[in-house]
Design a protein around this motif. Structure first.
Motif, PDB file in Angstrom:
ATOM      1  N   ILE A  56       0.847  -1.199   0.000  1.00 54.92           N
ATOM      2  CA  ILE A  56       0.000   0.000   0.000  1.00 54.92           C
ATOM      3  C   ILE A  56       0.887   1.255   0.000  1.00 54.92           C
ATOM      4  O   ILE A  56       0.665   2.197  -0.767  1.00 54.92           O
ATOM      5  CB  ILE A  56      -0.951  -0.021   1.215  1.00 54.92           C
ATOM      6  CG1 ILE A  56      -2.016  -1.106   1.013  1.00 54.92           C
ATOM      7  CG2 ILE A  56      -1.591   1.347   1.434  1.00 54.92           C
ATOM      8  CD1 ILE A  56      -2.893  -1.362   2.240  1.00 54.92           C
ATOM      9  N   GLU A  60       1.082   4.033  -3.171  1.00 55.99           N
ATOM     10  CA  GLU A  60       0.717   5.445  -3.004  1.00 55.99           C
ATOM     11  C   GLU A  60       1.927   6.368  -3.143  1.00 55.99           C
ATOM     12  O   GLU A  60       1.803   7.493  -3.619  1.00 55.99           O
ATOM     13  CB  GLU A  60       0.017   5.660  -1.658  1.00 55.99           C
ATOM     14  CG  GLU A  60      -1.341   4.967  -1.561  1.00 55.99           C
ATOM     15  CD  GLU A  60      -2.328   5.421  -2.635  1.00 55.99           C
ATOM     16  OE1 GLU A  60      -2.222   6.569  -3.102  1.00 55.99           O
ATOM     17  OE2 GLU A  60      -3.204   4.614  -3.020  1.00 55.99           O
ATOM     18  N   LYS A 183      -3.926   9.087   2.063  1.00 56.23           N
ATOM     19  CA  LYS A 183      -4.401   7.959   1.243  1.00 56.23           C
ATOM     20  C   LYS A 183      -3.897   6.631   1.803  1.00 56.23           C
ATOM     21  O   LYS A 183      -4.621   5.636   1.865  1.00 56.23           O
ATOM     22  CB  LYS A 183      -3.917   8.115  -0.199  1.00 56.23           C
ATOM     23  CG  LYS A 183      -4.704   9.162  -0.973  1.00 56.23           C
ATOM     24  CD  LYS A 183      -4.237   9.226  -2.412  1.00 56.23           C
ATOM     25  CE  LYS A 183      -4.770  10.483  -3.077  1.00 56.23           C
ATOM     26  NZ  LYS A 183      -3.943  10.917  -4.200  1.00 56.23           N
ATOM     27  N   ASP A 186      -5.732   5.888   5.024  1.00 50.23           N
ATOM     28  CA  ASP A 186      -7.111   5.518   4.676  1.00 50.23           C
ATOM     29  C   ASP A 186      -7.151   4.070   4.191  1.00 50.23           C
ATOM     30  O   ASP A 186      -8.015   3.288   4.589  1.00 50.23           O
ATOM     31  CB  ASP A 186      -7.644   6.433   3.563  1.00 50.23           C
ATOM     32  CG  ASP A 186      -8.007   7.819   4.078  1.00 50.23           C
ATOM     33  OD1 ASP A 186      -8.148   7.979   5.309  1.00 50.23           O
ATOM     34  OD2 ASP A 186      -8.127   8.748   3.247  1.00 50.23           O
ATOM     35  N   ARG A 187      -6.223   3.738   3.321  1.00 48.42           N
ATOM     36  CA  ARG A 187      -6.236   2.387   2.761  1.00 48.42           C
ATOM     37  C   ARG A 187      -5.935   1.318   3.803  1.00 48.42           C
ATOM     38  O   ARG A 187      -6.436   0.204   3.709  1.00 48.42           O
ATOM     39  CB  ARG A 187      -5.241   2.281   1.595  1.00 48.42           C
ATOM     40  CG  ARG A 187      -5.761   2.933   0.314  1.00 48.42           C
ATOM     41  CD  ARG A 187      -4.820   2.711  -0.861  1.00 48.42           C
ATOM     42  NE  ARG A 187      -4.650   1.297  -1.204  1.00 48.42           N
ATOM     43  CZ  ARG A 187      -3.806   0.856  -2.112  1.00 48.42           C
ATOM     44  NH1 ARG A 187      -3.063   1.725  -2.799  1.00 48.42           N
ATOM     45  NH2 ARG A 187      -3.698  -0.434  -2.371  1.00 48.42           N
ATOM     46  N   ALA A 478      -7.639  -4.698   4.589  1.00 48.25           N
ATOM     47  CA  ALA A 478      -6.520  -4.368   3.690  1.00 48.25           C
ATOM     48  C   ALA A 478      -5.186  -4.925   4.146  1.00 48.25           C
ATOM     49  O   ALA A 478      -4.300  -5.153   3.325  1.00 48.25           O
ATOM     50  CB  ALA A 478      -6.413  -2.856   3.519  1.00 48.25           C
TER      51      ALA A 478
END
Lengths: 580, 580
Positions: A56, A60, A183, A186-187, A478
């Motif tokens: 992740i 990003e 981001k 959040d992920r 996730a």
């Protein structure tokens, strides 16, 4: 993945040295295994989480235009000597000598190495901005490693470094990383807060910590629920709680307070609110000659309201205290105040600079120590009984209920675990290492830098501190080691169960779901306990009886109970839950 | 990826300290950057190759049932003391002390740590077999790091360790890894050979090196082109080149050979084939008492044919030399032979054990030194002129043209770079660390182990040594930093070129092709030179003129010239080449 091809190893009890819940659960779930103090083996179950976190971050960071490289773990001391950190950093910097006796360090971060790369590679303004990152093993020789992955010695960190042509461009790089971090977090599916933090000697307002919210967090996070204000305790501004100084209504009175040396005790004795008392803290600053001998010492008296606490970082920003301070010795206190701690106050103190917190500066009819053991003054008023303070400043920790400095509500405080930090470095490193580029006019200029860290392995600990229950870990989808676990009951006895489990496994795999089929042949209780401990967010149980009725059981890790789902609907059910 | 968002940094000239072509090209292509002796930054372009290598390894290891974990870089010395390696390993083992003065090492491999994990985690035969691997940073403090990534100090290695219940099962684990390695190296797209290697003290026949074929390789690989025989020089069996001893036809003659101290010179002087001469090498073995003092020294004379070379590893397997040997001193030689080196031989030597190579044992009418300066014996024959040798053994390097030991052809020799090794360890580590499991009868038994390494970063150097030309690197598709590069010419001037390049880029990306669009705006010459140096295997050039005719140019990195392809066909063309 099938459990038989993987490595599942759970423990009923956590080892005695595991202090916090995340540490205990990771040990019990077989995610990590202690090798030495603050040094862990990442076992297959834990490594899967690390890899998902890394993926992740990588996606990003790449999307934000950062470029991945990999800098060595073992770094030559020379670069660290250039910036002075080789000498300045204490024993937490692990030092090594190679076979030729040359000095090396085991990297805790890579500012020096990346700046060395930048000064060689980034020669023109046309090459800027540039942001390099790597995900690499770090080492910090903590004096007291603890809390498992939360304060380990060897750990994995993503550190990024931006290079810009000027302050404005550096600001854009900073904002870009701030947005990327939002981001990323959040992920992860974690509750977090980006809080403004102190920039120390660098100055400016570009420092934010990314804090994962958890009751067990070491850090206090200050925020305003009705606005977007958020800061850490060092930076959160304490406004004056009294808008303007009230009128004097009492006479200065020396009052006996035998044995009452705390504000709480004095207020109770006198039947006054704690907020009418003032706390005295005595600091000292030393002026040194060129040989490091003390030539002059200044004593400082810092005053905060009885129900408040001094914030030393804020105190360190007061003019005169910026260069560093210490707490005064008993002898120094006796000399200036003629009394012992517990009964100190500003009235009659000799050669002392008085710093009053903003709230204290507006108090009237207040209580302070009388500089005499077993006595306090009541009815104290600025100007009448003692001179105005030398300095009025924000030197206290804010408390819940304080007005928000943005005027949009009142402050609340929650606990957090710092897992990320974005920081504007300015030219601190580029100046020390002469990292310049040629601007449009062909003139060499120092690069403006920023650094951006995420504690990859620490994320695991923080995620668990935030998400667990009595049965174990509750991973967000996730970053779970597996997203779905299939538990067939009695697959060794029932061909139907085995076939249904295999079919579901194949279907979910074909959809790209990270699914584990538990084919170990464990009893249902042991199997369920394992996966609840490990924290797989979605579970499907297949049994003979249910299948005869055309049903399987689905249970989310946070669900109280299982839900019956028709065999033919379970894939669609999971697709809905996993938003596929 | 677009070049503008990436980091492309090429050099016209390689730095002076780059000795081998792979090192030079990696430096020039901006793949690595030197940080210190044998320590490199992996720059974005190089890291992409590393990641592809790692991905292939990971996929095949997982497919073979191995489970990934991650063991620390910094490891406590205690475990290394348990196996004795802490003391036995020389200065190549980097040692560190932490802030408390405790000993640690920077891991060169992880046998100790994985065995420690296994002895705690693998308690029952039901848990076996198990194979753990990790891909982790290693450090070996090489005395003379060189050749870039080929002999660095910090490097990345995949090391796997298998645990089995008995020797047979360990053999299956070994074969499983051997097969996985073949798949891995096949997928890399490199020419390689798995060669049998020496197992040293462990014994058995389960040791294979995976060698990437390259003329510049440090290792000699022996193989039979008409069979599957392949071994390294230490293990390749040298058969007797003379089937049986010939009849004596000459008298023993002491012949003057003034100043001729090599077999070559003597043969030339006497007008004889070199294969008629015999080379004498003098070794010594020392018997020590319990205090390490030498109590007895035995001198050994090793004889190989004049056109052969002694192989010291083979010599070390001769009974009596197994415990270690050294070359004899000038004094010892004088005492036993009464002569100086260059004229030594077995005839008349005192108290010397004679070891004859298999071929030498079958020679007749041969030439040896006469143990007198400037003289050799000719017409020498075993039995008649000197006793039969004490030992007959294979002690020489094989040479091209030797009969293959499997009887299926003749041997050839090529150069290789060792990048992988599969090795049966037996109970070497499990015995030292008491790593036992309970067998079916509840009895503790030592685990049988194997270890399996691949030098991840070394693969890069080896791939380049094998695949390069005057213009630069030629990566195989599977591990190229980018598979396809799109080079638009004059995209800043021509909207059509830009649009066509963007469209092709999007189409290839949608197909999952790892494509780079060079949007840097470089001139065609510079652009082509960069990508040829970097070694991207497939290039598509789009220009205004070509597009007007509906054509683009495709060129494979090994192609002599570009091929015109219709714009509409280029995706299909690439799909064919990339086997999509």
């Amino acid at each position: 993945m099938k459990a038989s091809q993987f490595f599942v190893s759970t423990l009923k009890e956590a080892p005695a040295d595991a202090e916090v819940v995340s540490h205990k659960l990771m040990m019990r779930a077989g995610m990590i295994k202690r090798l030495g103090a603050g040094i862990y083996n990442y076992m297959p179950m834990g490594l899967r989480v690390i890899r998902k976190v890394e993926k992740i971050i990588r996606e990003e960071m790449d999307a934000a235009g950062a470029v991945e490289c990999l800098m060595p773990v073992i770094q030559p001391a020379e670069l660290w000597q250039e910036t002075g950190r080789f000498d300045k950093m204490g024993p937490e910097l692990l030092r090594v000598k190679d076979r030729h006796g040359r000095d090396f360090i085991v990297q805790p971060t890579s500012e020096e190495v990346i700046t060395d790369i930048a000064r060689q590679e980034l020669r023109s303004y046309r090459q800027l901005p540039k942001n390099f990152y790597h995900i690499q093993t770090k080492f910090r020789d903590e004096r007291r490693p603890r809390f498992g992955l939360m304060r380990g010695r060897e750990f994995t960190m993503k550190d990024a470094y931006s290079f810009d042509r000027d302050v404005d461009a550096a600001g854009r790089s900073y904002e870009n990383m701030y947005a990327a971090y939002c981001k990323i977090f959040d992920r992860f599916g974690l509750q977090y807060r980006a809080v403004a933090a102190d920039t120390g000697a660098i100055g400016g307002d570009r420092s934010h910590e990314f804090q994962v919210i958890a009751e067990t967090g070491e850090d206090a996070i200050v925020y305003c629920p009705t606005s977007d204000y958020a800061a850490n305790m060092e930076l959160a501004e304490g406004v004056a709680l009294i808008a303007s100084r009230g009128a004097e209504t009492q006479a200065l009175t020396k009052t006996p307070t035998p044995g009452k040396s705390t504000c709480e005790d004095v207020a109770a004795l006198l039947g006054l609110p704690l907020a009418r008392t003032v706390k005295s803290l005595v600091l000292a600053t030393d002026e040194l000659d060129k040989d490091g001998n003390i030539v002059k010492t200044q004593i400082w008296l810092l005053l905060v309201r009885g129900d408040h606490d001094l914030n030393e970082v804020k105190a360190g920003k007061v003019e005169g205290l910026k260069g560093g301070f210490r707490f005064a010795t008993a002898g120094e206190i006796e000399a200036c105040f003629g009394s012992k701690p517990g009964y100190l106050g500003p009235i009659g103190a000799k050669d002392v600079k008085v710093v009053a917190d903003r709230t204290v500066a507006n108090m009237s009819d207040f209580v302070v120590g009388a500089n005499e053991v077993d006595f306090h003054f009541t009815g104290v008023n600025w100007g009448r009984d003692l001179p105005e303070p030398d300095v009025v400043a924000d030197i206290r920790n804010v408390v819940a209920g304080d007005p928000s400095p943005d005027g949009k509500g009142v402050l609340a405080i929650q606990r957090g675990i710092e897992v990320g930090h974005v920081f504007y470095l300015g030219t601190k490193y580029s100046a020390a290492m002469n990292a310049t580029f040629l601007d449009e006019n062909g003139k060499p200029r120092l690069m403006e830098m920023g650094c951006y860290g995420i504690g990859v392995t620490r994320i695991l600990g923080a995620a668990i501190e935030q998400n667990h229950d009595a049965r174990g870990i509750i991973w967000p989808d996730a970053i779970a080691p597996f997203t779905v676990v299939i538990c067939p009951i009695g697959a060794d006895r029932s061909a139907e169960v085995k076939a249904a489990a295999d079919k579901l496994y194949d279907e979910l795999k074909a959809l790209g779901v990270d699914v584990l089929l538990d084919d170990r042949g464990e009893r249902p209780g042991a199997m369920f306990a394992d996966w609840e401990l490990i924290g797989v967010p979605h579970r499907v149980v297949l049994g003979d009886r249910g299948l005869k009725e055309g049903q399987v059981e689905y249970q989310g890790r946070r669900d109280e109970a299982a839900t019956k789902v028709a065999v033919g609907d379970v894939v669609a059910h999971l697709k809905g839950l996993l938003k596929l």
